[in-house]
Design an enzyme around this catalytic site. Structure first.
Site, short mmCIF file in Angstrom:
data_model
loop_
_atom_site.label_atom_id
_atom_site.label_comp_id
_atom_site.label_asym_id
_atom_site.label_seq_id
_atom_site.Cartn_x
_atom_site.Cartn_y
_atom_site.Cartn_z
NE ARG A 1 -8.65 8.21 3.72
CZ ARG A 1 -7.36 7.94 3.81
NH1 ARG A 1 -6.93 6.90 4.50
NH2 ARG A 1 -6.46 8.69 3.19
CB SER B 1 -5.15 11.43 -4.27
OG SER B 1 -5.19 12.32 -3.18
CD GLU C 1 -1.01 -1.53 7.01
OE1 GLU C 1 -0.17 -1.21 6.16
OE2 GLU C 1 -2.15 -1.94 6.72
N GLY D 1 10.09 -1.64 4.91
CA GLY D 1 9.28 -0.48 4.54
C GLY D 1 9.70 0.70 5.41
CG LEU D 2 7.81 4.63 5.06
CD1 LEU D 2 6.63 5.56 5.22
CD2 LEU D 2 9.05 5.43 4.71
CG LEU E 1 3.36 7.97 4.51
CD1 LEU E 1 3.69 9.00 3.44
CD2 LEU E 1 3.87 6.62 4.06
CG HIS F 1 -6.11 2.55 1.88
ND1 HIS F 1 -5.20 2.44 0.86
CD2 HIS F 1 -5.77 3.66 2.58
CE1 HIS F 1 -4.35 3.46 0.95
NE2 HIS F 1 -4.66 4.20 1.98
#
Lengths: 644, 250, 228
Positions: A337, A284, A432, A42-43, A448, A408
Site C-alpha cells: 500500500r 478494495s 485502533e 465497534g469491533l 478486524l 485510511h
C-alpha cells in the site's frame, strides 16, 4: 517515566499461555460487584463489552451513534486474517506473526503480535458460532482469499462486507447482554473526559447528545475502544463522526500517545472531485490484481486530459507510463500500500496526474477484460464497479477508473502494555485506539483481527488481573475529581458557544486537513513539518478566537459536537507533526524524504529508532515529552523491504 | 445547478415542526446528496441560523445512519442506493426537492430529519442473536454449511438497519427488517437451536414497538438500499406459525 | 391456552387469519362461478334451480356455507382491526409521497377495494340470498324434479335492469383488482414461497384474478342480452 511493556518472559510461543496462568482471577461471585465502562461499540468495544458482561462484570457501554451497530468497523470490506491453515498452504501462527511484524516494518512488539496471531484462530470460531455468514465453498467449509503482504490464503470474508457482518455478530452478543441486564447501553452519548481518583481511572464524563445533559459515570476500570484519528486529515475513509476525542481527552489526563505519526494511506480510493468533498471512499485493494496503473508519459498529454480536450482512450499505448510495472518489475501493480500510494503522489507531483484536480491516476481494466472477458471481470469486481459508477457516474468497463490515495487507518494510538492497559492504572485501550500491534504499517485484513482479538480474547483475561486487587466499593461520582472534570467540560462547552466567530467548524477542520495532508501525509520532510507545526498552532489559536458554533448546549447540536472534536484534532495534529519530525527515518506509513534509499525506497534506521515513541501531555500549548520504549527483537531478523 | 429545498424543520420531539424553504446555488452534479446538504448547512451557519440536523456517518452506504425521505421516496429516486450514495446528477437544475424525516410512530422525530430508531435495537435485544458466550465454541469448520444456504443467510444479513423499509411501507411495518434477521439466523445451523423462541420474541417486540402489519405491497424491498428480498417475509411468517403451533412455550 | 390469544393478537397471527379466510373465499369463488355457469344452460333455468335446491339442502354444503360466513366475517373484522393498527403506526404522514414507484395500486388499496366489495356483497346478498332465505321467490314446477323455488326468474328479473348489470360489471373489476394482489399475497402471508412454485402461483393468481371476475361479469351481461 519508565515504560514497562510487561511482556512475559519465556519463549515467544509460550508467553501468552504462561501469562494467562499467571494473571490473577476474580471470583465469579465477585465479578458482579465491579463496574466497567467501555467507550465505543465497534469491533473492539462491542466484543469487549459482551465478553466482560458474560463473565459477570457490570458493563456500561457508550457510543455516540444512535445504535452500537453503526460504528465504523462496519465499513471494512476485505476480510479478517486468521492462521487457520484451512488451505493447507503453509500458514501457521508463526507465519502470521512474521508477516505482521515484517508488514509493520519492524516497529511493533514481538510478544503482542504473536499473541494476536495465536488468538486469531479463536476469532473465526467465535464469529461462526454467532452466525456470521462467512463465504463458503461448495463443500460447506469456509473459503479463504489471499490479501496483500502475504503469500498464503488466510483471509476469511463475507463478500465485500466482512466488517459489517463481524460487527453485527459482536453487536448481537452485546444486545444479548443488554437483555440479560449485564450491559447498560448509552447511545448518542459522547465521552468528553476521563475521571481519575488517586491516579486511577475511575469514570468518565459524557454528554447526552440528545438532551445535552452532562453526565458522570463511575466504574472500577475504563476501556477505550473509540477507534482511530484519521479524520485529523478532514478527508479520509473514516466515517464523518469518527474522532479522537475520547483518546485525546485521556491523553490530556496523562495517558501516553504512542507513534502518532504512523498513518496508513490506502492507494485505491476514489479521487477528490471538488472542494465540497466530505469523505473519501475506498475501493478494495483487490482491484490491483487485474487493473493496471498508469498516467500519460508527458505533462502535456496529462494537461490536455485535465482540460477535457482528450480522454484516457485517446492516449496511445506508447504514450502511457505504467509506472509501477516499470519501477517494480517483479511486484508490478501489487506493491504494498505505502509504495503504491507514494508513487501515485510522485507522478501527480510531476504534473502527470489526470482528473480536473490533477490528483488521480488511472486503474485500467481494458487488458484484463480483453484477456479474461467482461463476464469474468464482472464476477470478480462487479459490485465494486457498480459502486464506482454510482459515485463518479463513469463506467469502468469502458473507461479506466481514476484512483488516488487516501488516509485510511492510524497505526498510532494510546500507549498500552501487554495487558492493553495504558500507563494510567485502570485505563485500557483496545482496537485502533491503541498503538499495539501494527507497528508502522498495517497489513490488509488485520484491523478486524486486532479489534476482535483485543475484545474477545485479551481483555477478558487481563482486566481481571487489575480488578482482582481492587476493593469493590462503588465509585463515588460526587468525588471532587468528578466535580472538577464536569466543570472543565461545562466551561469548554460554554467557551465554544460564546466565541460566536466568523468561521464555521468545517472550515477550520478542512484547513487543518489540508495542512496535515500536505506536510504530514504520504511523504514528509523536516522543513515542511516545521512549517506545518507553526500553521497548526496558528490555526488552533484562531479557532479559539473565531469559530462559529450556533445553537445551545441543551439540545441536539451537531455543530457543537463537531467543534469539540475538531478542537482535539487541532492539538493531536500538532503532536503528529512533532512525532513525524522527531522520527528521522522512514518506516511503513511514515516516509521522510530525507531518509530514502538510492532507489527512492523507505530507509529505516534500526540503530536509533527501533523504539516506540510515547508522548506525554504537559499542558495546553506546551511541548509534549517523549518517552521511549525500546523494541526487542529476539525472534525475527530485521531486513529492508524490497519489491523490485 | 441551482435548487430549491423544502426541508422539514422540527426543533425537538414535542415541537410541531414544519417545512422551510431554502435555496442552494452552484451545486455540482458530482456532489453526493449529503454534500449538497453540507453546502446548505455551511450557508445556514454563516447566516447565523441553525443547521439542518440529519443522521449520517460512514457516507459509503453501509452504516445505515442516513435516513431521508426525498421527493416522496425513502432514500430518494435511485434504486439500491442509500441517501449518502445518492448523487446530484440524478436531479435537475431548478428542481424543488422535498426532504422529510422517516415517518412512523415507532421512529419519533428527534430533531429536523433525525429520528429515533432504537426500536430496531430493542427488537434485536429481544432475541436477534445466537446465545453463545465467548470461548468454548466448536471449530469454525466443524459444521459444514451448504454454500447456497450460507449465501442466502448472507443476503439476509446484508440489512443495514436504516429503516427505509418502515419509511416506505404504507403501514410503517418493520417486517422486512425483522424477517431479515430471523431468516439469517434460522437458515444457519448455529442459529437453528433457538429459532422458535427467537421468532416468537422478536415478533412480540416488533408489535410492542408499534410498527404496522405487512400487507405484502413489496414497497420495502423496492426501496431497500440493499435489496433485501420478500423471501424473508415469507420465511418469518413460516417460522412464526411453526413456532407458535409447535413450540413448548405455552 | 394464552398462546392462542397471543398468536392471534400478534400482527402476523392476524395476517394468518386474513390469508386463510381469503384463500377459503377464493375457493368459494371457484364453486360459486362454476355453479352459476348453469345460468348459461338453455333450459329455462331448470338446471340452475336444481343446483340452487341442492345448495340449500345438502348437509355438507351447509357446513361449507357456514364456513363461508365465518370467512367473510373474519376477513372483514380482522382487516378492520389491522387497518386501524396500521393507520396508528404512522400518525404523521408524508407531505410528498410517490408510492407508485415501489408498489402496485391494488396492493396499497386492498382496504378500499375490500370495502367496495363488502358494499357490493350487501347488495348482492340482499338481491338473491336474502330473497332465497326469506322466501319471496316464486315457485316453479318441473316434471322430473317437482316444485322448486325459481331463483332463475329472480336472476332474470334483476339483470334485465341495465343499472344492475353495470354495477355488477364494475364491481367485478374491483374484485379482479382485489384478487390480483390478494391471491399471491395470501400465499406469501402463509409463508408458502419457493423459488420453483412462487412464479407459478403468481401466474395462476393473475389468471384467476382475470378469469373468475370476467366469468362473473359475463353472466349479468348475458342475461341482460337474452332478456331484451
Amino acid at each position: 517515566m519508565k515504560l514497562d511493556s510487561k511482556i512475559p518472559e519465556g519463549p515467544l510461543a509460550e508467553k501468552w499461555t504462561k501469562h494467562k496462568f499467571n494473571v490473577k482471577l476474580v471470583n465469579p461471585a465477585n465479578k458482579r460487584k465491579y463496574e466497567i465502562i467501555v467507550v465505543g461499540t465497534g469491533l473492539a468495544g462491542a466484543s469487549a463489552a459482551a465478553s466482560l458482561a458474560e463473565l459477570g462484570y457490570n458493563v456500561k457501554a457508550f457510543c455516540f451513534h444512535d445504535s452500537p451497530r453503526r460504528a465504523h468497523s462496519i465499513a471494512a470490506q476485505g476480510g479478517i486474517n486468521a492462521a487457520k491453515n484451512y488451505q493447507n498452504d503453509g500458514d501457521s501462527v508463526y507465519r502470521l506473526f512474521y508477516d505482521t511484524i515484517k508488514g509493520g516494518d519492524y516497529r511493533s512488539r514481538e510478544g503482542n503480535v504473536y499473541r494476536l496471531a495465536e488468538v486469531s484462530v479463536n476469532i473465526i470460531d467465535q464469529c461462526v458460532a454467532q452466525g456470521v455468514p462467512f463465504a463458503r465453498e461448495y463443500g460447506g467449509l469456509l473459503d479463504n482469499r489471499s490479501f496483500g503482504g502475504a503469500q498464503v490464503s488466510r483471509t476469511f470474508y463475507a463478500k465485500g462486507q466482512t466488517g459489517q457482518q463481524l460487527l453485527i455478530g459482536a453487536y448481537q452478543a452485546l444486545s444479548r447482554q443488554v437483555t440479560n441486564g449485564k450491559v447498560k447501553l448509552y447511545t448518542r452519548s459522547e465521552m468528553l473526559d476521563l475521571v481519575m481518583i488517586d491516579g486511577e481511572a475511575r469514570g468518565i464524563i459524557t454528554r447526552n447528545l440528545i438532551t445535552g445533559k452532562i453526565e458522570r459515570h463511575g466504574a472500577h476500570a475504563v476501556i477505550l475502544a473509540s477507534g482511530g484519528y484519521g479524520n485529523v486529515f478532514y478527508l479520509s475513509t473514516n466515517a464523518m463522526g469518527s474522532n479522537a476525542t475520547a483518546a485525546w481527552r485521556a491523553h490530556r489526563r496523562g495517558a501516553l500517545m504512542a507513534n502518532p505519526c504512523y498513518t496508513q494511506i490506502h492507494p485505491t480510493c476514489i479521487p477528490v472531485s471538488g472542494s465540497y468533498q466530505s469523505k473519501l471512499t475506498l475501493m478494495s485493494e483487490s482491484l490491483r490484481n487485474d487493473g493496471r496503473v498508469w498516467v500519460p508519459k508527458t505533462k502535456e498529454l496529462a494537461e490536455r486530459i485535465r482540460k477535457g480536450e482528450i480522454t484516457a482512450l485517446d492516449i496511445k499505448e506508447e504514450d502511457r507510463d505504467y509506472y509501477l510495472e516499470r519501477r517494480y518489475p517483479s511486484f508490478g501493480n501489487l506493491v504494498p500500500r505505502d509504495v503504491a500510494s507514494r508513487n501515485a503522489k510522485y507522478v501527480c507531483d510531476e504534473g502527470r496526474g489526470v482528473a480536473p484536480t490533477g490528483l488521480a491516476v488511472y486503474l485500467d481494466f481494458a487488458d484484463a477484460i480483453k484477456r479474461d472477458g467482461r463476464d469474468t471481470i464482472e464476477a470478480r469486481y462487479g459490485n465494486l464497479f457498480e459502486m464506482y459508477e454510482k459515485i463518479t457516474g463513469a463506467n469502468p468497463y469502458e473507461v479506466p477508473m481514476m484512483i488516488y490515495p487516501a488516509v485510511h487507518y492510524t497505526m498510532g494510538g494510546l500507549w498500552v502494555d501487554y495487558n492493553l492497559m495504558t500507563n494510567i492504572p485502570g485505563l485500557y485501550a483496545l482496537g485502533e485506539a491503541n498503538f499495539s500491534d501494527h507497528g508502522a504499517n498495517r497489513l490488509g485484513a488485520s484491523a478486524l483481527m486486532q479489534g476482535l482479538a483485543d475484545g474477545y480474547f485479551v481483555i477478558p483475561y487481563t482486566l481481571g488481573d487489575y480488578i482482582a486487587g481492587k476493593p469493590n466499593t462503588k465509585t463515588d461520582i460526587n468525588h471532587p475529581a468528578f466535580e472538577e472534570a464536569e466543570k472543565g467540560i461545562r466551561d469548554m462547552i460554554s467557551k465554544l458557544l460564546s466565541i460566536k466567530g466568523k468561521r464555521t467548524v468545517d472550515d477550520f477542520h478542512r484547513e487543518l486537513g489540508h495542512i496535515m495532508w500536505e506536510y504530514c501525509g504520504m511523504s514528509r520532510n523536516a522543513e515542511g513539518l516545521k512549517k506545518a507545526r507553526g500553521m497548526v498552532r496558528a490555526l488552533r489559536e484562531e479557532f479559539w478566537k473565531d469559530v462559529n458554533v450556533g445553537g445551545s448546549s441543551d439540545e441536539l447540536n451537531m455543530s457543537l459536537e463537531k467543534a469539540s472534536r475538531v478542537a482535539d484534532f487541532l492539538e493531536l495534529g500538532e503532536l503528529m507533526i512533532v512525532d513525524a519530525l522527531h522520527r528521522e527515518e522512514s518506516c511503513g506509513g511514515h516516509f521522510r524524504e530525507e531518509y530514502q534509499t538510492e532507489e527512492g525506497e523507505a530507509l529505516r534506521n534500526d540503530d536509533e529508532f527501533s523504539y516506540v515513541a510515547a508522548w506525554e501531555f504537559k499542558g495546553t500549548n506546551q511541548d509534549e515529552v517523549l518517552h521511549k520504549e525500546e523494541l526487542v527483537f529476539e525472534n525475527v531478523k530485521l531486513t529492508q523491504r524490497s519489491y523490485k | 445547478m441551482n435548487l430549491t429545498l423544502k426541508v422539514w424543520r422540527q426543533k425537538n420531539p414535542s415541537d410541531k415542526g414544519g417545512f422551510k424553504t431554502y435555496k442552494v446555488n452552484d451545486i455540482s452534479e458530482h456532489m453526493s446528496f449529503l454534500e449538497m446538504m453540507d453546502v446548505l448547512n455551511e450557508q445556514l451557519a454563516v447566516a447565523g441560523e441553525e443547521p439542518v440536523h440529519f443522521d449520517h456517518d460512514c457516507r459509503e452506504g453501509i452504516c445505515g445512519s442516513c435516513s431521508m425521505y426525498i421527493n416522496g421516496r425513502a432514500h430518494g429516486p435511485q434504486k439500491l442506493t442509500a441517501t449518502c450514495q445518492l448523487h446530484m446528477r440524478h436531479f435537475n437544475d431548478g428542481e424543488t426537492i422535498t426532504i422529510e424525516p422517516w415517518r412512523a410512530r415507532a421512529f419519533p422525530v428527534v430533531k429536523d430529519l433525525v429520528v429515533d430508531r432504537s426500536a430496531f435495537d430493542r427488537i434485536i435485544q429481544s432475541g436477534g442473536y445466537v446465545s453463545v458466550n465467548t470461548g468454548g465454541v466448536p471449530d469454525a469448520n466443524e459444521i459444514p454449511v451448504p454454500k447456497q444456504i450460507a449465501d442466502e443467510a448472507f443476503s439476509s444479513a446484508e440489512c443495514i438497519s436504516c429503516g427505509a423499509c418502515v419509511a416506505a411501507c404504507k403501514n410503517a411495518s418493520a417486517m422486512l427488517f425483522v424477517s431479515a434477521k430471523v431468516s439469517q439466523l434460522a437458515l444457519l445451523p448455529q442459529g437453528k437451536v433457538e429459532r422458535k423462541s427467537r421468532v416468537e420474541r422478536m415478533v412480540a417486540q416488533m408489535d410492542i414497538e408499534g410498527f404496522g402489519s405487512c400487507t405484502n405491497t413489496g414497497a420495502c424491498t423496492a426501496e431497500c438500499p440493499k435489496g433485501i428480498s420478500q423471501e424473508n417475509i415469507a420465511r418469518i411468517n413460516r417460522e412464526y406459525y411453526n413456532a407458535k403451533f409447535t413450540s413448548d412455550n405455552v | 391456552m394464552s398462546w392462542i390469544t397471543q398468536t392471534f393478537s400478534s400482527t402476523i397471527g392476524r395476517k394468518l387469519l386474513v390469508a386463510a379466510s381469503g384463500l377459503f373465499l377464493i375457493i368459494f369463488l371457484i364453486g360459486h362461478v362454476s355453479g352459476n355457469f348453469l345460468l348459461f344452460k338453455d333450459d329455462g333455468g331448470q338446471a340452475f334451480n336444481e343446483y340452487t335446491q341442492f345448495m340449500t339442502t345438502n348437509q355438507l354444503v351447509q357446513v361449507v356455507r357456514w364456513l363461508t360466513y365465518i370467512s367473510i366475517l373474519t376477513h372483514i373484522i380482522v382487516t378492520i382491526i389491522l387497518t386501524i393498527h396500521n393507520k396508528k403506526a404512522r400518525p404523521v404522514g408524508y407531505a410528498e409521497a410517490h408510492p407508485s414507484a415501489n408498489s402496485t395500486w391494488s396492493s396499497r388499496n386492498m382496504g378500499l377495494l375490500g370495502t367496495l366489495i363488502a358494499v357490493f356483497l350487501v347488495i348482492h346478498l340482499g338481491n338473491f340470498w336474502y330473497k332465497m332465505k326469506v322466501g319471496e321467490v316464486p315457485l316453479v314446477t318441473y316434471e322430473s324434479e317437482g316444485t322448486l323455488r325459481d331463483l332463475y326468474s329472480v336472476v332474470l328479473f334483476s339483470f334485465s335492469n341495465l343499472w344492475y348489470v353495470i354495477l355488477y360489471v364494475v364491481m367485478m373489476i374491483f374484485l379482479a383488482l382485489h384478487l390480483a394482489h390478494g391471491f399471491r399475497s395470501a400465499f406469501q402471508t402463509l409463508g408458502w414461497r419457493h423459488k420453483k412454485y412462487t412464479p407459478i402461483i403468481e401466474k395462476v393468481g393473475l389468471a384467476f384474478a382475470i378469469i373468475v371476475p370476467l366469468l362473473f361479469a359475463i353472466m349479468p351481461v348475458y342475461i341482460y342480452i337474452i332478456t331484451r
